[in-house]
Design a protein around this motif. Structure first.
Motif, PDB file in Angstrom:
ATOM      1  N   ILE A 299      -4.150  -5.661  -5.162  1.00 57.32           N
ATOM      2  CA  ILE A 299      -5.321  -4.853  -4.831  1.00 57.32           C
ATOM      3  C   ILE A 299      -6.562  -5.366  -5.567  1.00 57.32           C
ATOM      4  O   ILE A 299      -7.692  -5.162  -5.114  1.00 57.32           O
ATOM      5  CB  ILE A 299      -5.044  -3.362  -5.166  1.00 57.32           C
ATOM      6  CG1 ILE A 299      -6.087  -2.463  -4.500  1.00 57.32           C
ATOM      7  CG2 ILE A 299      -4.986  -3.125  -6.648  1.00 57.32           C
ATOM      8  CD1 ILE A 299      -6.027  -2.480  -2.996  1.00 57.32           C
TER       9      ILE A 299
ATOM     10  N   GLY B 182       0.572   1.727  -5.561  1.00 51.00           N
ATOM     11  CA  GLY B 182      -0.492   1.780  -4.585  1.00 51.00           C
ATOM     12  C   GLY B 182      -1.537   2.829  -4.895  1.00 51.00           C
ATOM     13  O   GLY B 182      -2.614   2.832  -4.313  1.00 51.00           O
TER      14      GLY B 182
ATOM     15  N   GLY C 254       0.830  -1.193   0.000  1.00 48.20           N
ATOM     16  CA  GLY C 254       0.000   0.000   0.000  1.00 48.20           C
ATOM     17  C   GLY C 254       0.862   1.240   0.000  1.00 48.20           C
ATOM     18  O   GLY C 254       1.961   1.244   0.546  1.00 48.20           O
TER      19      GLY C 254
ATOM     20  N   LEU D  33      -6.194  -0.254   4.763  1.00 43.29           N
ATOM     21  CA  LEU D  33      -6.088  -1.612   4.228  1.00 43.29           C
ATOM     22  C   LEU D  33      -6.180  -2.692   5.299  1.00 43.29           C
ATOM     23  O   LEU D  33      -6.347  -3.873   4.976  1.00 43.29           O
ATOM     24  CB  LEU D  33      -4.764  -1.780   3.468  1.00 43.29           C
ATOM     25  CG  LEU D  33      -4.725  -1.258   2.030  1.00 43.29           C
ATOM     26  CD1 LEU D  33      -3.282  -1.131   1.558  1.00 43.29           C
ATOM     27  CD2 LEU D  33      -5.503  -2.188   1.110  1.00 43.29           C
TER      28      LEU D  33
ATOM     29  N   ARG E 114      -3.718   5.297   3.630  1.00 43.83           N
ATOM     30  CA  ARG E 114      -3.971   4.145   2.760  1.00 43.83           C
ATOM     31  C   ARG E 114      -3.593   2.847   3.451  1.00 43.83           C
ATOM     32  O   ARG E 114      -4.335   1.854   3.405  1.00 43.83           O
ATOM     33  CB  ARG E 114      -3.186   4.298   1.460  1.00 43.83           C
ATOM     34  CG  ARG E 114      -3.338   3.129   0.488  1.00 43.83           C
ATOM     35  CD  ARG E 114      -4.765   2.959   0.035  1.00 43.83           C
ATOM     36  NE  ARG E 114      -4.851   1.986  -1.055  1.00 43.83           N
ATOM     37  CZ  ARG E 114      -5.980   1.680  -1.673  1.00 43.83           C
ATOM     38  NH1 ARG E 114      -7.121   2.262  -1.314  1.00 43.83           N
ATOM     39  NH2 ARG E 114      -5.985   0.806  -2.661  1.00 43.83           N
TER      40      ARG E 114
END
Length: 350
Positions: free
Chosen positions: A332, A130, A125, A318, A314
């Motif tokens: 992802i 990302g 991430g 996650l 971010r």
């Protein structure tokens, strides 16, 4: 509630500690640090938010023995062996240093086995990869067709960036010959960038049904300081004539043609050259997709602190999706759509 270990305590990690401490769905159970001077220091003090009752430790074995759902691993460089140890210990893992798309890399088999042994999940991430050169182009591709090329660029103006060691690693203040495309520094940085950009290029091309042939460094530019520069946040002084701007271009080729390009620009001063960042109002992120229709997106005017916050948010966002995912090295595309973990009702002051 998710029990979380923050592994390493650098610039982005400090933001992550704050986010974890503020949110009721997370319990920060440990912070691992490489710095002896931080050993035993309250994590909240490290993050600048005041004591939170969790002390940083340099004891890796003790951290691995803890009961935790997820580790946020922020190393300066990718460490596959450490990632495998964490995954085998039964802890899911999110890191900005790798794990975006490990298929085809030397680490995929070992880390997949570690995930199977620990019943855990690994993903990456951050903002590049990302966001800029993988997630956003794939989202935008859903609004066009016959995609012929993806081009992305990140710009970084480092006046307010506090990490002098990172700036020196990039080459700021070094003689130009020590930063050029044939230098030892270029070889080291090139390997690191290829690690990141290769994963992004592979993820995008594979998702769109194409085969990535190779990733090449297609441009490497260094600009000198026109006069002595001082960066107040880091305390770094850049003598006149030494490196003050770096721009790198990495291109993934499909069927021998350039298809996925990432440009990374770092500057110590605005307006160093034509085509380089001229103003703080210039967007940090740009995406160009050649398709039917062509798509052009420029976004983010965040500054250094905002970009650091973006990365931290971010990674924290996650945690839930990764903990709920099937074990394995997941891209992802194999996780549910990731949203903010918190929202608030605006007030009149907002």
């Amino acid at each position: 509630m998710y029990r979380v270990i923050q592994w390493y305590s650098g610039t982005i990690a400090k933001k992550q500690i704050k986010l974890l401490a503020e949110h009721p769905d997370y319990e920060l159970v440990a912070v691992v640090t490489q710095s002896p001077e931080k050993d035993g220091v309250d994590a909240g003090e490290i993050a600048g938010i005041g004591p939170i009752g969790v002390r940083a430790t340099t004891d890796v074995a003790a951290a691995l023995a803890l009961d935790a759902d997820c580790v946020l691993l922020n190393p300066p460089f990718w460490d596959g062996d450490l990632a495998a140890r964490i995954l085998r210990s039964g802890k899911n893992l999110i890191t900005p240093s790798g794990g975006f798309d490990l298929r085809g890399t030397p680490f995929h088999a070992e880390l997949s086995a570690a995930c199977a042994e620990g019943g855990t999940t690994l993903t990456g991430g951050g903002n590049m990869p990302g966001l800029l050169n993988d997630v956003m182009p794939l989202v935008l591709s859903g609004y066009t067709t016959n995609v012929r090329r993806v081009w992305t660029r990140e710009r970084n103006f480092h006046r307010d960036y506090a990490a002098a060691d990172v700036l020196q690693l990039l080459g700021f203040g070094a003689p130009l010959e020590e930063c050029g495309p044939d230098s030892q520094r270029a070889q080291m940085l090139g390997m690191a960038f290829h690690w990141y950009e290769g994963q992004a290029a592979h993820l995008v091309t594979d998702a769109l049904g194409l085969k990535l042939d190779e990733l090449r460094t297609t441009a490497w530019e260094i600009l000198p300081a026109p006069h002595e520069l001082h960066l107040p946040a880091s305390g770094l002084t850049i003598p006149k004539g030494t490196a003050a701007g770096m721009r790198y271009e990495f291109t993934g080729f499909v069927a021998g043609e350039p298809w996925h390009t990432t440009v990374v620009e770092h500057v110590a001063e605005l307006g160093l050259g034509e085509g380089w960042q001229q103003s703080e109002d210039d967007p940090e992120f740009s995406i160009r997709i050649d398709g039917d229709p062509d798509l052009r997106v420029d976004f983010a005017h965040l500054g250094v602190d905002g970009l650091i916050q973006l990365n931290a948010a971010r990674i924290v966002n996650l945690i839930g999706p990764v903990c709920a995912a099937e074990p394995g090295c997941r891209t992802i595309l194999e996780l549910p759509f990731v949203t903010a973990n918190a929202a608030v009702v605006p007030t009149a002051a907002d």
